[in-house]
Structure formats: structure tokens, C-alpha cells
Write a protein that holds these residues in place. Structure first.
Motif, short mmCIF file in Angstrom:
data_model
loop_
_atom_site.label_atom_id
_atom_site.label_comp_id
_atom_site.label_asym_id
_atom_site.label_seq_id
_atom_site.Cartn_x
_atom_site.Cartn_y
_atom_site.Cartn_z
N VAL A 1 32.25 -4.57 -21.45
CA VAL A 1 32.10 -5.99 -21.75
C VAL A 1 30.70 -6.21 -22.32
O VAL A 1 29.70 -5.85 -21.68
N LEU A 2 30.63 -6.80 -23.50
CA LEU A 2 29.35 -7.12 -24.12
C LEU A 2 29.00 -8.56 -23.81
O LEU A 2 29.81 -9.47 -24.03
N ARG A 3 27.80 -8.77 -23.29
CA ARG A 3 27.38 -10.14 -22.97
C ARG A 3 25.93 -10.34 -23.35
O ARG A 3 25.14 -9.39 -23.33
N PRO A 4 25.55 -11.58 -23.72
CA PRO A 4 24.16 -11.86 -24.09
C PRO A 4 23.20 -11.55 -22.92
O PRO A 4 23.56 -11.67 -21.75
N ALA A 5 22.00 -11.16 -23.28
CA ALA A 5 20.97 -10.88 -22.28
C ALA A 5 19.61 -11.10 -22.93
O ALA A 5 19.47 -11.01 -24.16
N ARG A 6 18.62 -11.40 -22.14
CA ARG A 6 17.26 -11.60 -22.65
C ARG A 6 16.51 -10.27 -22.64
O ARG A 6 16.61 -9.49 -21.69
N ARG A 7 15.76 -10.04 -23.72
CA ARG A 7 14.92 -8.85 -23.80
C ARG A 7 13.61 -9.24 -24.45
O ARG A 7 13.60 -9.88 -25.51
N ALA B 1 12.64 -9.69 -28.41
CA ALA B 1 13.85 -9.64 -29.24
C ALA B 1 14.28 -11.04 -29.66
O ALA B 1 14.17 -12.00 -28.89
N GLU B 2 14.80 -11.16 -30.87
CA GLU B 2 15.35 -12.43 -31.35
C GLU B 2 16.81 -12.59 -30.93
O GLU B 2 17.34 -13.71 -30.94
N TRP B 3 17.43 -11.51 -30.61
CA TRP B 3 18.82 -11.50 -30.15
C TRP B 3 19.01 -10.21 -29.35
O TRP B 3 18.42 -9.17 -29.68
N SER B 4 19.79 -10.26 -28.28
CA SER B 4 20.04 -9.05 -27.51
C SER B 4 21.29 -9.23 -26.66
O SER B 4 21.74 -10.35 -26.39
N LEU B 5 21.86 -8.10 -26.25
CA LEU B 5 23.00 -8.11 -25.35
C LEU B 5 23.01 -6.81 -24.55
O LEU B 5 22.28 -5.86 -24.86
N GLY C 1 24.67 0.11 -21.54
CA GLY C 1 23.90 0.16 -22.78
C GLY C 1 23.36 -1.21 -23.12
O GLY C 1 23.69 -2.22 -22.48
N TRP C 2 22.54 -1.26 -24.14
CA TRP C 2 21.96 -2.52 -24.59
C TRP C 2 21.72 -2.45 -26.09
O TRP C 2 21.68 -1.37 -26.68
N ALA C 3 21.56 -3.62 -26.70
CA ALA C 3 21.24 -3.72 -28.12
C ALA C 3 20.33 -4.92 -28.32
O ALA C 3 20.39 -5.89 -27.56
N ALA C 4 19.47 -4.84 -29.33
CA ALA C 4 18.53 -5.92 -29.60
C ALA C 4 18.20 -5.95 -31.08
O ALA C 4 18.45 -4.97 -31.82
N LEU C 5 17.62 -7.04 -31.49
CA LEU C 5 17.31 -7.26 -32.89
C LEU C 5 15.99 -8.00 -32.99
O LEU C 5 15.74 -8.96 -32.25
N ARG C 6 15.13 -7.54 -33.88
CA ARG C 6 13.92 -8.31 -34.20
C ARG C 6 13.64 -8.14 -35.69
O ARG C 6 14.13 -7.19 -36.32
#
Length: 263
Positions: free
Chosen positions: A4-10, A13-17, A28-33
Motif C-alpha cells: 500500500v502506497l500512502r503519503p508521508a512527510r520527509r 522533500a516536496e512530495w513523498s510516500l 520502501g519510500w520515495a521522494a521528490l525535490r
């Protein structure tokens, strides 16, 4: 396995899950800046990690797909009209990540290398005639910025710090290890050292190929008096890596940078 992919704060990062496994643990995790480089290219850097026990199950691809979709949405929302590129990084040994990026159309564009020098006698390099050396001051920030602009002119993948950021850096740093070479009233070059790291060596193009970079590096290493490390471009476009190798530095790790246009 059903993740399950869900939003998360990192942080940063401008966006992350995050990706949750069925047992509720984070797999796992993913982020974008993003940032805009000096040549006008707007880069969205994709970042992420999958824990070893959950690799080779397609999760890395799902996270990368979600990150690219988020980048496209942010570009549309922000009305970005500049050239937009997606970026991804992989270190030596991260074969799965290299394969994933290559398989999704990313191309390796350049490589940064960490270099290390054991404590050993420093080669003597006299200061060329016509130059004086002094310790840096906070008021050198503007001259450093102008020198960097000239030294890096026309180079891709660059974001030079503003004069304000350089001034702040100088204010909070131990400037006893920051040396400035002058030719009359002009700042001709500088070297900056923090701890055991050579952070930068730069020479104005008007004064290059006179041995000034070698002389500054030799003085910095003598003041350091022990092992030293630094990071530089692996493909050596300006000869920096070759300079460091002549002083006994060797490559200890490689960090590869990948890019592709945002579809």
C-alpha cells in the motif's frame, strides 16, 4: 505481495510516500525535490529505497512510477515552462537501482567521485610569481561568487550558491582553513577546507595554467596535516581530478547521476 502506497512527510522533500507491507511495516519510500540549474534546466530528482527483503518484487518500479507521476503533476500545477528533466542517482554497488533507471529510459550523464588521501608528505608547490596568499574574510563572498561564475561558465548541471549563501557559509565556517590568492586587487583563486574535507579549489580563468591551483592545494594540505577527502567530477572536464591524483588522492567511491526528459 500487496503493498500500500500512502503519503508521508520527509524532510526536504516536496512530495513523498511510503510503501507498507501487509504486516504494516515500511517496505520502501520515495521522494521528490526540485531546483533550477544555472543553464535554466528545471530538475526533479527522484529518490527512494526498498528494503532488501522486498526487492525484486516490482516495488521499486511502482515507487519510481509514482514519483514520475508526481513530478508531472507538480510541473503542471506550477506552470513550469523551462526544460524539465527527471533525475535519479545510484552509487557503485547499487546494481538493481542502476538497472531500474536504465530500464525506465534514464541515461547516465555524469559521475561524481569521492577521493581520499592518506597522511603523507605534501609535494612542494611554490606560489607563482605575482600572487599573494591570505586568509579568507566574510567580505570575500562577492569576489568568490564572481570567480565561480567565470570558472564554471557554460558548464551543465551546475547550481552556484548566491553571494548571500556564500557569505553565510563564510560567517559560520572556520576561515583559518580558507585561503585566498590575490593578484593585485583581484581575487585570483581560493581553496576551502572544512574538517578533513577539501571543499573547493577554484582559479579564475585569467590565472589558470600557472600552477596556482597546485600551490593553493599544497598549502591547504600542509595546514590540514593529515588524511584528506574531497568530491569532484569523475569525467574530469576541467582537470581537477587529475590535479588531485598528482597529490596522491585516489577514488574510493562513485556516485552516478542519471537523467531523462519529463514525458
Amino acid at each position: 505481495m500487496d503493498y500500500v502506497l500512502r503519503p508521508a512527510r520527509r524532510d526536504g522533500a516536496e512530495w513523498s510516500l511510503v510503501a507498507e507491507a501487509p504486516d504494516g511495516t515500511v517496505a520502501g519510500w520515495a521522494a521528490l525535490r526540485s531546483w533550477t540549474e544555472d543553464d535554466g534546466v528545471h530538475l526533479y530528482l527522484t529518490q527512494g529505497e526498498v528494503r532488501p527483503s522486498d526487492r525484486r518484487r516490482g516495488l521499486g518500479g511502482r515507487l519510481l512510477d509514482a514519483t514520475e507521476t508526481a513530478a508531472a503533476r507538480l510541473v503542471a500545477e506550477r506552470g513550469v515552462t523551462a526544460t524539465v528533466m527527471l533525475g535519479g542517482n545510484a552509487d557503485d554497488g547499487q546494481d538493481d537501482r542502476m538497472a531500474l533507471l536504465a530500464g525506465r529510459g534514464y541515461r547516465r550523464t555524469f559521475t561524481m567521485v569521492w577521493m581520499w588521501r592518506e597522511a603523507s608528505p605534501v609535494p612542494r608547490r611554490p606560489m607563482p610569481a605575482g600572487f599573494e596568499v591570505r586568509t579568507a574574510t566574510v567580505d570575500d563572498a562577492g569576489a568568490w561568487r564572481r570567480l565561480a561564475e567565470r570558472a564554471w561558465a557554460g558548464r551543465p548541471f551546475i547550481v552556484l550558491p548566491s553571494e548571500e549563501r556564500l557569505r553565510s557559509w563564510l560567517e559560520r565556517s572556520d576561515r583559518a582553513s580558507f585561503l585566498v590568492a590575490t593578484a593585485g586587487e583581484r581575487v585570483a583563486g581560493f581553496v576551502a577546507v572544512s574538517g578533513d574535507e577539501i571543499e573547493d579549489v577554484a582559479v579564475d580563468p585569467d590565472f589558470q595554467r600557472r600552477g596556482l591551483a597546485s600551490a593553493l592545494l599544497a598549502r591547504a594540505l600542509e595546514r590540514l596535516g593529515g588524511p584528506a577527502r574531497l568530491r569532484t567530477e569523475g569525467h574530469d572536464p576541467a582537470g581537477a581530478r587529475s590535479l588531485y591524483e598528482r597529490f596522491g588522492f585516489r577514488v574510493v567511491s562513485r556516485h552516478h547521476r542519471y537523467r531523462k526528459p519529463l514525458a
